[in-house]
Scaffold this motif. Sequence first.
Motif, short mmCIF file in Angstrom:
data_model
loop_
_atom_site.label_atom_id
_atom_site.label_comp_id
_atom_site.label_asym_id
_atom_site.label_seq_id
_atom_site.Cartn_x
_atom_site.Cartn_y
_atom_site.Cartn_z
N TYR A 1 39.80 26.91 37.18
CA TYR A 1 40.65 28.10 37.04
C TYR A 1 40.00 29.31 37.70
CZ TYR A 1 44.56 26.74 34.00
OH TYR A 1 45.73 26.21 33.50
N ALA A 2 38.69 29.49 37.48
CA ALA A 2 38.00 30.66 38.04
C ALA A 2 38.08 30.65 39.57
CB ALA A 2 36.55 30.68 37.59
N ALA A 3 37.81 29.49 40.19
CA ALA A 3 37.85 29.39 41.65
C ALA A 3 39.27 29.57 42.17
CB ALA A 3 37.29 28.05 42.09
N ALA A 4 40.23 28.90 41.52
CA ALA A 4 41.61 28.96 41.98
C ALA A 4 42.18 30.37 41.84
CB ALA A 4 42.48 27.97 41.20
N TYR A 5 41.91 31.02 40.71
CA TYR A 5 42.42 32.38 40.52
C TYR A 5 41.75 33.37 41.47
CZ TYR A 5 45.82 32.32 36.76
OH TYR A 5 46.97 32.16 36.03
N LEU A 6 40.45 33.23 41.68
CA LEU A 6 39.76 34.15 42.57
C LEU A 6 40.32 34.07 43.99
CD1 LEU A 6 37.55 36.25 42.92
CD2 LEU A 6 35.94 34.37 43.40
N ILE A 7 40.52 32.85 44.48
CA ILE A 7 41.09 32.68 45.82
C ILE A 7 42.52 33.22 45.87
CG2 ILE A 7 41.79 30.99 47.57
CD1 ILE A 7 39.50 29.20 46.52
N THR A 8 43.29 32.93 44.84
CA THR A 8 44.68 33.38 44.79
C THR A 8 44.77 34.89 44.79
OG1 THR A 8 45.37 31.39 43.59
CG2 THR A 8 46.83 33.31 43.46
N TRP A 9 43.94 35.54 43.96
CA TRP A 9 43.95 37.01 43.93
C TRP A 9 43.51 37.59 45.26
CZ3 TRP A 9 46.94 38.75 40.58
CH2 TRP A 9 46.94 38.40 39.23
N ILE A 10 42.52 36.98 45.90
CA ILE A 10 42.07 37.48 47.21
C ILE A 10 43.20 37.41 48.22
CG2 ILE A 10 40.58 36.94 49.18
CD1 ILE A 10 38.37 36.24 47.18
#
Length: 246
Positions: free
Chosen positions: A172-181
Motif C-alpha cells: 500500500y505504501a509503495a502503491a499510494y506513493l507512486i499514485t500520489w506522485i
Amino acid sequence: MASTLDSFTNAVQSAWQAVSTVDEPAPSWLVVGTAIIALLLVWVRPLWLKTRHVITQAHEGSHALVAALVGRKLSGIRLHSDTSGVMVSSGNPRGPGMIATTFAGYTGPAVLGFAAATLLTLDRPAAVLWSILAALAVLLLLIRNLYGFISVVLAGALVGAAAYFGDPVVRYAAAYLITWILLLGATRPVLELARTHRQGRGRGSDADQLRGLTRIPAGIWIAIFALVTAGTAVYGTVRVVVTHLG
C-alpha cells in the motif's frame, strides 16, 4: 514436456494470484502520510528534480503507448539526467494518430495516476505495483541510451521488491506513493511549460508540435494540458478520500 507445461501453468496462476490479490483497506494514516510525502517530493524543488524522473518515464511511456495503439512504428525512447526525454516513432507525420500521440505526453501521467487510484479504491495495491512493473519492463525494451536503461532498471527493482517481498502495508505504501506522485506531479511540468512558453522558449515542445499539427495556438494546448492534469488530480484525490477516509 508435461512438466514444463505444468511449471508454466503454475507460474501463470501464481502471477495471476499476485495481481488479483485484494487486501484489507489501507489505514488512513498511510493514505494521508504518503500523500504528504508525495506533495513534498513534488513541491520542494531539490526533491522535485529527482521526482520528475518518474513523471518523465510516464510521459514518454504514454507517448509510446498511444503511438502503438494508433499504429505508429516505435523506434525508441531516450531518457536524460536533466529529466528530459524523447520518444521517436514513424508513420504519418500528420493526422489524428500523430495528434493523439503528441497529446498523450503531458496528460498521460495524470491518467495513469487516476487508473492506479481507481485500483487502490478497490483495495488492490498489488495490481497497481505489478501493472507498473509490467509497464516498466516494456519501457525498458524501448530505451536506447544508458542513463535511461539504468533509471528504468532502478525503478523496476524498487517497485518489484515492494510487489514481491512486501507485506500489505509495504504494498500500500509503495502503491499510494507512486499514485500520489503521478496525480500531484503531473501538473507541475505543465506549469513549467507555460512559463517557458511565456518566455518564448517553448519551441519544439509538445504544445508547439500540436500547434503545427492543428493550427490551434500552443497556449490553448497548454491550458488543455493543465485542465486535464489538474482535473484528474482533483477527481482522483476525491475518490481516494471518499473511499478510504470518508
